[in-house]
Scaffold this motif. Sequence first.
Motif, PDB file in Angstrom:
ATOM      1  N   MET A   1       0.833  -1.203   0.000  1.00  0.00           N
ATOM      2  CA  MET A   1       0.000   0.000   0.000  1.00  0.00           C
ATOM      3  C   MET A   1       0.872   1.260   0.000  1.00  0.00           C
ATOM      4  N   ARG A   2       0.359   2.328  -0.589  1.00  0.00           N
ATOM      5  CA  ARG A   2       1.064   3.597  -0.630  1.00  0.00           C
ATOM      6  C   ARG A   2       1.119   4.207   0.768  1.00  0.00           C
ATOM      7  N   ARG A   3       2.289   4.721   1.117  1.00  0.00           N
ATOM      8  CA  ARG A   3       2.426   5.386   2.408  1.00  0.00           C
ATOM      9  C   ARG A   3       1.627   6.672   2.423  1.00  0.00           C
ATOM     10  N   PRO A   4       0.910   6.975   3.516  1.00  0.00           N
ATOM     11  CA  PRO A   4       0.191   8.247   3.579  1.00  0.00           C
ATOM     12  C   PRO A   4       1.174   9.411   3.555  1.00  0.00           C
ATOM     13  N   THR A   5       0.765  10.505   2.925  1.00  0.00           N
ATOM     14  CA  THR A   5       1.607  11.691   2.806  1.00  0.00           C
ATOM     15  C   THR A   5       1.041  12.825   3.644  1.00  0.00           C
ATOM     16  N   ILE A   6       1.804  13.892   3.734  1.00  0.00           N
ATOM     17  CA  ILE A   6       1.342  15.071   4.461  1.00  0.00           C
ATOM     18  C   ILE A   6       0.092  15.651   3.808  1.00  0.00           C
ATOM     19  N   LYS A   7      -0.028  15.470   2.489  1.00  0.00           N
ATOM     20  CA  LYS A   7      -1.228  15.940   1.790  1.00  0.00           C
ATOM     21  C   LYS A   7      -2.459  15.154   2.235  1.00  0.00           C
ATOM     22  N   ASP A   8      -2.294  13.841   2.441  1.00  0.00           N
ATOM     23  CA  ASP A   8      -3.411  13.015   2.927  1.00  0.00           C
ATOM     24  C   ASP A   8      -3.878  13.497   4.307  1.00  0.00           C
ATOM     25  N   GLY A  33      -7.874  23.322  18.896  1.00  0.00           N
ATOM     26  CA  GLY A  33      -8.829  22.478  18.183  1.00  0.00           C
ATOM     27  C   GLY A  33      -8.276  21.996  16.853  1.00  0.00           C
ATOM     28  N   THR A  34      -7.592  22.907  16.150  1.00  0.00           N
ATOM     29  CA  THR A  34      -6.982  22.532  14.863  1.00  0.00           C
ATOM     30  C   THR A  34      -5.868  21.517  15.086  1.00  0.00           C
ATOM     31  N   ARG A  35      -5.056  21.759  16.126  1.00  0.00           N
ATOM     32  CA  ARG A  35      -3.959  20.834  16.425  1.00  0.00           C
ATOM     33  C   ARG A  35      -4.512  19.442  16.712  1.00  0.00           C
ATOM     34  N   ALA A  36      -5.611  19.382  17.459  1.00  0.00           N
ATOM     35  CA  ALA A  36      -6.194  18.092  17.807  1.00  0.00           C
ATOM     36  C   ALA A  36      -6.686  17.357  16.566  1.00  0.00           C
ATOM     37  N   ARG A  37      -7.298  18.100  15.613  1.00  0.00           N
ATOM     38  CA  ARG A  37      -7.780  17.460  14.371  1.00  0.00           C
ATOM     39  C   ARG A  37      -6.618  16.893  13.562  1.00  0.00           C
ATOM     40  N   VAL A  38      -5.549  17.649  13.511  1.00  0.00           N
ATOM     41  CA  VAL A  38      -4.380  17.189  12.736  1.00  0.00           C
ATOM     42  C   VAL A  38      -3.762  15.956  13.388  1.00  0.00           C
ATOM     43  N   LEU A  39      -3.596  15.992  14.700  1.00  0.00           N
ATOM     44  CA  LEU A  39      -3.008  14.843  15.396  1.00  0.00           C
ATOM     45  C   LEU A  39      -3.896  13.609  15.264  1.00  0.00           C
ATOM     46  N   HIS A  40      -5.217  13.826  15.282  1.00  0.00           N
ATOM     47  CA  HIS A  40      -6.141  12.713  15.108  1.00  0.00           C
ATOM     48  C   HIS A  40      -6.010  12.122  13.706  1.00  0.00           C
ATOM     49  N   ALA A  41      -5.872  12.975  12.686  1.00  0.00           N
ATOM     50  CA  ALA A  41      -5.706  12.500  11.302  1.00  0.00           C
ATOM     51  C   ALA A  41      -4.398  11.744  11.153  1.00  0.00           C
ATOM     52  N   ILE A  42      -3.347  12.233  11.803  1.00  0.00           N
ATOM     53  CA  ILE A  42      -2.049  11.550  11.749  1.00  0.00           C
ATOM     54  C   ILE A  42      -2.160  10.152  12.345  1.00  0.00           C
ATOM     55  N   ALA A  43      -2.874  10.052  13.470  1.00  0.00           N
ATOM     56  CA  ALA A  43      -3.032   8.753  14.123  1.00  0.00           C
ATOM     57  C   ALA A  43      -3.874   7.809  13.278  1.00  0.00           C
TER      58      ALA A  43
END
Length: 360
Positions: A1-8, A33-43
């Motif tokens: 599978m393709r590795r997720p990117t920062i764009k994803d 709130g924005t930081r939490a959304r980004v960290l959640h997407a990363i996880a």
Amino acid sequence: MRRPTIKDVAERAKVSLKTVSRVINNEPSVMQGTRARVLHAIAELDYEPDQSARNLRSGTPFVIGLVYDNPNPYHIIGVQNGVLAACRETGFGLQIHPVDSTSPLLAEELVEFVQRSRLAGLVLTAPMSERMDLVNALAARGVKLVRIIAATEDPQDGHACVYVDDRDAAYEITEHLIQLGHQRIGFLWGGLAHRSSTERYAGYEQALKDYGISVDKHLIVPGDYTFDDGFRGARRLLALREPPTAIFGSNDEIAAGVLAAAKSAGMNVPYDLSIAGFEDSPFSKQSWPPLTTAKQATEDIAKQAARLLIAGLRQDAYDDNPTPVHNQGFVPQLVVRGSSAPVRPRSERPERLERTDPNP
């Protein structure tokens, strides 16, 4: 599978690439709130930030790797000098890594090499660069690379490369010999693992066909890119009942071996036998007579490959929307020297060597 990117990550969190970058670098200017959304997407995506890009942004010294497996020392020295020149002009360091290209664990070895040495990326030479299974495996593990390959045109396969048109150059060498009157032209292969050898044979074969000369399998000898194989191959060809009047070696080391075999048989090169090589290595200039060959500009090719790699790394590090680097092609140029001459009339040719191979 393709590795997720920062764009994803940015798309999942519905933020900009710069915002994701600020979160990754723990900058204080991002709302909680924005930081939490980004960290959640990363996880969720199991995204791993590109440490190479982060190091480049922070000014950490950068190092790239050069990977090779080639029996020709002059070729390797040329490649090393070219990559090193690009590193010096850009402030990058270089680690050189010889490998066994046949190893079934090569992908794992190279990933470990990159991680252990904290490399930004790799310049990959043939035959590894022409193994798409290996290239894809490295790319899937996040290894940035640029390949040096033999190809008549840009493969446009999504992987950066510098490509060398060996086929056209081999055609020109063979055509040169044909135009000197040679009809029986021997061909000595290089290593089959290298696409360059296949491309050079294709150019040789096509030139014969275009000039209405049938391909004689007895004039084609397998081997590797070495002096010894050139010597052995030439002895085999010169022992034929109808020996060739010219021999094309797939590189200059092979051609130098042919020259040694011809001289050991008391032949006068180029009048008894014309010889051509490929690459324009020191062998071609130091031989006597000097060898007709194709100037490949190995250092320039390797330098451009390293420049492509470094340009891509810098774009990834500094540009939120990097544009693909442009692949570049090279065509080796015919260099006519003293080892090729018009074919002699049959009555003036020397007697053939005594047969030494029962199956030439």
